[in-house]
Design an enzyme around this catalytic site. Structure first.
Site, PDB file in Angstrom:
ATOM      1  N   HIS A   1     -20.698 -25.230  36.184  1.00  0.00           N
ATOM      2  CA  HIS A   1     -20.234 -25.083  34.808  1.00  0.00           C
ATOM      3  C   HIS A   1     -21.129 -25.868  33.851  1.00  0.00           C
ATOM      4  O   HIS A   1     -21.507 -27.006  34.135  1.00  0.00           O
ATOM      5  CB  HIS A   1     -18.783 -25.550  34.691  1.00  0.00           C
ATOM      6  N   PRO A   2     -21.456 -25.280  32.685  1.00  0.00           N
ATOM      7  CA  PRO A   2     -22.415 -25.909  31.772  1.00  0.00           C
ATOM      8  C   PRO A   2     -21.829 -26.980  30.848  1.00  0.00           C
ATOM      9  O   PRO A   2     -22.552 -27.503  29.996  1.00  0.00           O
ATOM     10  CB  PRO A   2     -22.918 -24.722  30.950  1.00  0.00           C
ATOM     11  N   CYS A   3     -20.555 -27.321  30.997  1.00  0.00           N
ATOM     12  CA  CYS A   3     -19.920 -28.222  30.027  1.00  0.00           C
ATOM     13  C   CYS A   3     -20.557 -29.611  29.999  1.00  0.00           C
ATOM     14  O   CYS A   3     -20.458 -30.313  28.995  1.00  0.00           O
ATOM     15  CB  CYS A   3     -18.425 -28.345  30.300  1.00  0.00           C
ATOM     16  N   ARG A   4     -21.232 -30.023  31.072  1.00  0.00           N
ATOM     17  CA  ARG A   4     -21.845 -31.356  31.109  1.00  0.00           C
ATOM     18  C   ARG A   4     -23.362 -31.305  30.996  1.00  0.00           C
ATOM     19  O   ARG A   4     -24.035 -32.306  31.238  1.00  0.00           O
ATOM     20  CB  ARG A   4     -21.449 -32.071  32.395  1.00  0.00           C
ATOM     21  N   THR A   5     -23.907 -30.167  30.645  1.00  0.00           N
ATOM     22  CA  THR A   5     -25.366 -30.026  30.612  1.00  0.00           C
ATOM     23  C   THR A   5     -26.031 -31.070  29.720  1.00  0.00           C
ATOM     24  O   THR A   5     -27.042 -31.670  30.084  1.00  0.00           O
ATOM     25  CB  THR A   5     -25.757 -28.617  30.130  1.00  0.00           C
TER      26      THR A   5
END
Length: 222
Positions: A170-174
């Protein structure tokens, strides 16, 4: 890559820059012949794709009456792994050393303004790996990061372009891990290809390694 293209506060990636970064990445891939390609959907959207075969581990419950071995799998069973079967028999929790087929897709997320790594994994007979088996093939060093953050977002959901079930990071912490990379490059007045920097970090989490030659050959878009 300039701060304007990344966003001054949150290191966002716009869709046009995503495509440009992918094109530069794919150009070097064609030189190496390491299997990356671009797949277009209805001439509007697309994604980078690569498939690989790697050694992996498959877990299964094998009945003591039905257990068998083949040349393709090497079964490893311990006493601690034995559990009772529902029909009164005994099963062994078996971890098999096998070849795993991975299919990786790099997509752009308009919602997060960031790239996303989707993937699926299967055994050589075409069986899709379960979430537990996928987790079992994540390197132990990365498992700790997944549990403690920012790698706490290994999930399974529908592929936004294909409508099929895929695993994803998931990209939420990119931004948490990409910002320091971009800031350092900016302070050293180096241009960075966002896709290369990002994929070099997230890829190894799920068995996707990026050759070192990319770091010197792949440029950032103007």
């Amino acid at each position: 890559m300039s701060d304007e293209k990344l966003g001054n506060t949150n290191c966002c990636l716009d869709q046009k820059t995503f495509y440009l970064c992918c094109q530069l990445f794919l150009h070097h891939s064609s030189v190496l012949g390491d299997g990356w390609s671009w797949r277009e959907i209805k001439g509007v959207e697309g994604y980078m794709k690569k498939t690989v075969l790697v050694p992996g581990r498959l877990g299964s419950l094998l009945s003591q009456h039905g257990q068998h071995k083949t040349e393709e799998y090497i079964d490893i069973v311990t006493e601690e792994d034995q559990v009772d079967n529902v029909d009164g028999g005994t099963c062994s929790v078996c971890e098999s050393q096998a070849v795993v087929h991975y299919e990786y897709h790099v997509l752009y997320s308009c919602s997060y303004q960031a790239p996303v790594l989707y993937f699926r994994a299967s055994s050589m007979d075409g069986r899709s790996l379960s979430f537990e088996e996928v987790w079992n093939n994540v390197h132990p060093n990365y498992r700790q990061r997944l549990l403690q953050g920012p790698w706490d977002t290994l999930t399974q959901q529908e592929h936004p372009l294909l409508g099929q079930p895929f695993f994803m990071l998931h990209p939420c912490r990119t931004e948490e891990f990409i910002r320091p990379i971009l800031q350092m490059a900016h302070s050293e007045k180096r241009r960075v290809n966002y896709i290369l920097a990002w994929l070099s970090v997230v890829g190894p989490v799920v068995g996707l390694d990026i050759p070192l030659s990319y770091s010197t050959a792949v440029t950032a878009p103007d």
